[in-house]
Design a protein around this motif. Sequence first.
Motif, short mmCIF file in Angstrom:
data_model
loop_
_atom_site.label_atom_id
_atom_site.label_comp_id
_atom_site.label_asym_id
_atom_site.label_seq_id
_atom_site.Cartn_x
_atom_site.Cartn_y
_atom_site.Cartn_z
N ARG A 239 -24.79 7.70 14.20
CA ARG A 239 -23.49 8.59 14.13
C ARG A 239 -22.26 8.32 13.99
N LEU A 240 -22.29 7.55 13.79
CA LEU A 240 -20.78 6.86 12.89
C LEU A 240 -20.72 7.00 11.42
N SER A 241 -21.94 7.78 10.23
CA SER A 241 -21.90 7.84 8.98
C SER A 241 -20.69 8.43 8.81
N ASP A 242 -20.62 9.70 9.69
CA ASP A 242 -19.41 10.84 8.82
C ASP A 242 -18.74 9.98 8.53
N ILE A 243 -17.85 9.63 9.82
CA ILE A 243 -17.37 8.90 10.13
C ILE A 243 -16.24 7.95 8.97
N LEU A 244 -17.26 6.89 8.82
CA LEU A 244 -17.87 6.05 7.63
C LEU A 244 -17.41 6.73 6.22
N VAL A 245 -18.23 7.70 6.23
CA VAL A 245 -17.70 8.42 4.36
C VAL A 245 -16.03 8.91 4.58
N VAL A 246 -15.66 9.45 5.02
CA VAL A 246 -14.41 10.54 5.18
C VAL A 246 -13.13 9.09 5.44
N ASN A 247 -13.74 7.87 6.18
CA ASN A 247 -12.57 6.80 6.13
C ASN A 247 -12.60 6.44 4.74
N GLU A 248 -14.35 6.69 4.15
CA GLU A 248 -14.03 6.26 2.57
C GLU A 248 -14.68 4.21 3.07
N VAL A 249 -15.07 3.93 4.09
CA VAL A 249 -15.77 2.82 4.01
C VAL A 249 -17.15 2.78 3.23
N ALA B 141 -20.09 5.42 0.46
CA ALA B 141 -19.53 6.12 -0.22
C ALA B 141 -20.37 7.41 0.74
N ALA B 142 -20.32 8.86 -0.52
CA ALA B 142 -20.54 10.07 0.38
C ALA B 142 -21.75 9.95 -0.06
N GLU B 143 -22.62 9.54 -0.95
CA GLU B 143 -24.17 9.25 -1.62
C GLU B 143 -24.84 8.16 -0.26
N GLU B 144 -23.95 6.83 0.42
CA GLU B 144 -25.03 6.41 0.62
C GLU B 144 -24.80 6.65 2.46
N GLN B 145 -24.05 7.94 2.26
CA GLN B 145 -24.05 8.48 3.52
C GLN B 145 -25.46 8.24 4.39
N SER C 175 -28.04 6.72 3.83
CA SER C 175 -28.66 5.34 3.31
C SER C 175 -28.61 4.18 5.19
N ASP C 176 -29.55 4.62 5.79
CA ASP C 176 -28.81 3.27 6.45
C ASP C 176 -28.45 1.90 6.43
N SER C 177 -28.77 1.10 5.56
CA SER C 177 -28.22 -0.14 5.03
C SER C 177 -26.53 0.15 5.10
N ALA C 178 -26.44 0.77 4.66
CA ALA C 178 -25.03 1.20 4.02
C ALA C 178 -24.43 0.74 6.04
N VAL C 179 -24.70 2.47 6.10
CA VAL C 179 -24.08 2.58 7.74
C VAL C 179 -24.06 1.32 9.05
N TYR C 180 -25.51 0.60 8.55
CA TYR C 180 -25.34 -0.65 9.10
C TYR C 180 -24.96 -1.84 8.94
N ALA C 181 -24.58 -1.63 7.99
CA ALA C 181 -23.16 -2.58 7.33
C ALA C 181 -21.32 -2.29 7.54
N GLY C 182 -21.11 -1.09 8.04
CA GLY C 182 -20.24 -0.24 7.86
C GLY C 182 -19.95 -0.38 9.15
N TRP C 183 -21.22 -0.59 10.51
CA TRP C 183 -20.70 -0.75 11.89
C TRP C 183 -19.69 -2.53 12.29
N GLY C 184 -20.88 -3.18 10.77
CA GLY C 184 -20.26 -5.08 11.53
C GLY C 184 -18.63 -4.69 10.24
N LEU C 185 -18.03 -3.79 9.40
CA LEU C 185 -16.79 -3.77 9.26
C LEU C 185 -16.12 -2.99 9.88
N VAL C 186 -16.26 -2.17 10.53
CA VAL C 186 -15.74 -1.52 11.62
C VAL C 186 -15.49 -2.38 12.92
N ALA C 187 -16.28 -3.26 13.05
CA ALA C 187 -16.39 -3.97 14.30
C ALA C 187 -15.38 -4.91 14.16
#
Length: 427
Positions: free
Chosen positions: A115-125, A127-131, A133-145
């Motif tokens: 569910r966090l994937s769209d927020i991560l893409v919009v904020n350029e955390v 890339a759009a093509e990684e939306q 990708s569970d691995s990319a989104v998972y890593a994005g949770w760590g970056l935001v945290a």
Amino acid sequence: MNSTTESKNRREAWFSIAKPLNKQRATLLSTLSFLLPLIVWCLISYTPFLWHPDVKLDLGGVFGSTVYTSGDHVRKGYLPDLVASTQAQNLEILKQKATGEARSSKRGNLKIIRRLSDILVVNEVIAAEEQDSDSAVYAGWGLVANNPNILRKRPLTPENIAIVRENWAELAAQSTHFEKTKLPTQPLLNLLPQGRPANPVFLPAPHEVILTGIHDWRAEPTGDKPSMLGRYLTSLRTVFLGFLIAAAIAVPIGVVAGTYDVFAKLFEPFWDFFRYMPAPAFGTLLVAILGAHQSPKVALVFIGTFPHLLLMLTKTVRMVDTPLLEAAQTLGAKGNGLLTRVVVPASLPSIYNDLRIALGWAWTWLVIAELIGVKAGLTEIIDTQGVRRNFDRVYPVIILIGITGFMTDQALAYLKTKLFPWQSNEG
């Protein structure tokens, strides 16, 4: 000249009765007639305190059996209920964790992570093509945290940041990088729905309409679906073919009916009656006779245009000046010569105007015509995307039809000044 007289002269220059404005003022007002609706549209779209009855969700949620996802619109007054519902779900999860009764499938936790994937893409955390990708989104949770400030364009609420940190603590305890087998069995907390003030779904903002229109126009055709250019050409063919057939039949009949009363009595009563029949009522019949593809659509444009054009042309020809006819007869014109050398030339400029008006009618029948039988042309986009409430894809098509019709009419108006220069000052 005193100021009172100057003010009166300026007012009269703008508001003189039955007198045209000068070219500069006319051009200014014509430009404003297009700019004012656009300005109003921009004001209500981009000024937050004017009118935004909806909220466009950046993060979705669940209310009862209804699932809301990123991009969905909800009424502004409904968002607090949606948030409260999600908070209640989180409280229940916390209670279950406290009593040791909490259990969740890894698949359920994976849905929450995604569910966090769209927020991560919009904020350029990511890339759009990684939306996806569970691995990319998972890593994005760590970056935001670890650094919530990276969400500059579309930040999370403080409560959602706290939920991200709590969830990430559970995720990182299992693994700091994505491994489906190592997802926690304890349920993660749901992110709370949040969004931005938005126009209702039926009125997207101007930039959304423009960007979507450009995207759809450039998109390559997929499967058996035609490109936007192909649809456009199909619609043009439907309108102009139906109109040209109507004009080819209506003009000669209208000329003779307007000239000879015998033909007027023969043709006008029936077509005066027929024009009150709704053209769409013939749709099923036309499909049965002509098939389901292009022919019934052209026929419907013809039926919607022909009766009105015929009656208008008849009246136009009948309005030729009687003194002109009498003068021609005095000079020896009679019979067919009077028709071809006096009536027709005298009527031509007005007939041309009637045809311009009828072409406008033909455009109004396009959408209905293309819905009968197999949906085709631009109307298929309007119908299918309208049902799906993708109005950012509907408006570009409507505007394209309007621009095409308007530019065609302006081109015909210009051509009239060349064909009939003695009437170039008329509409």
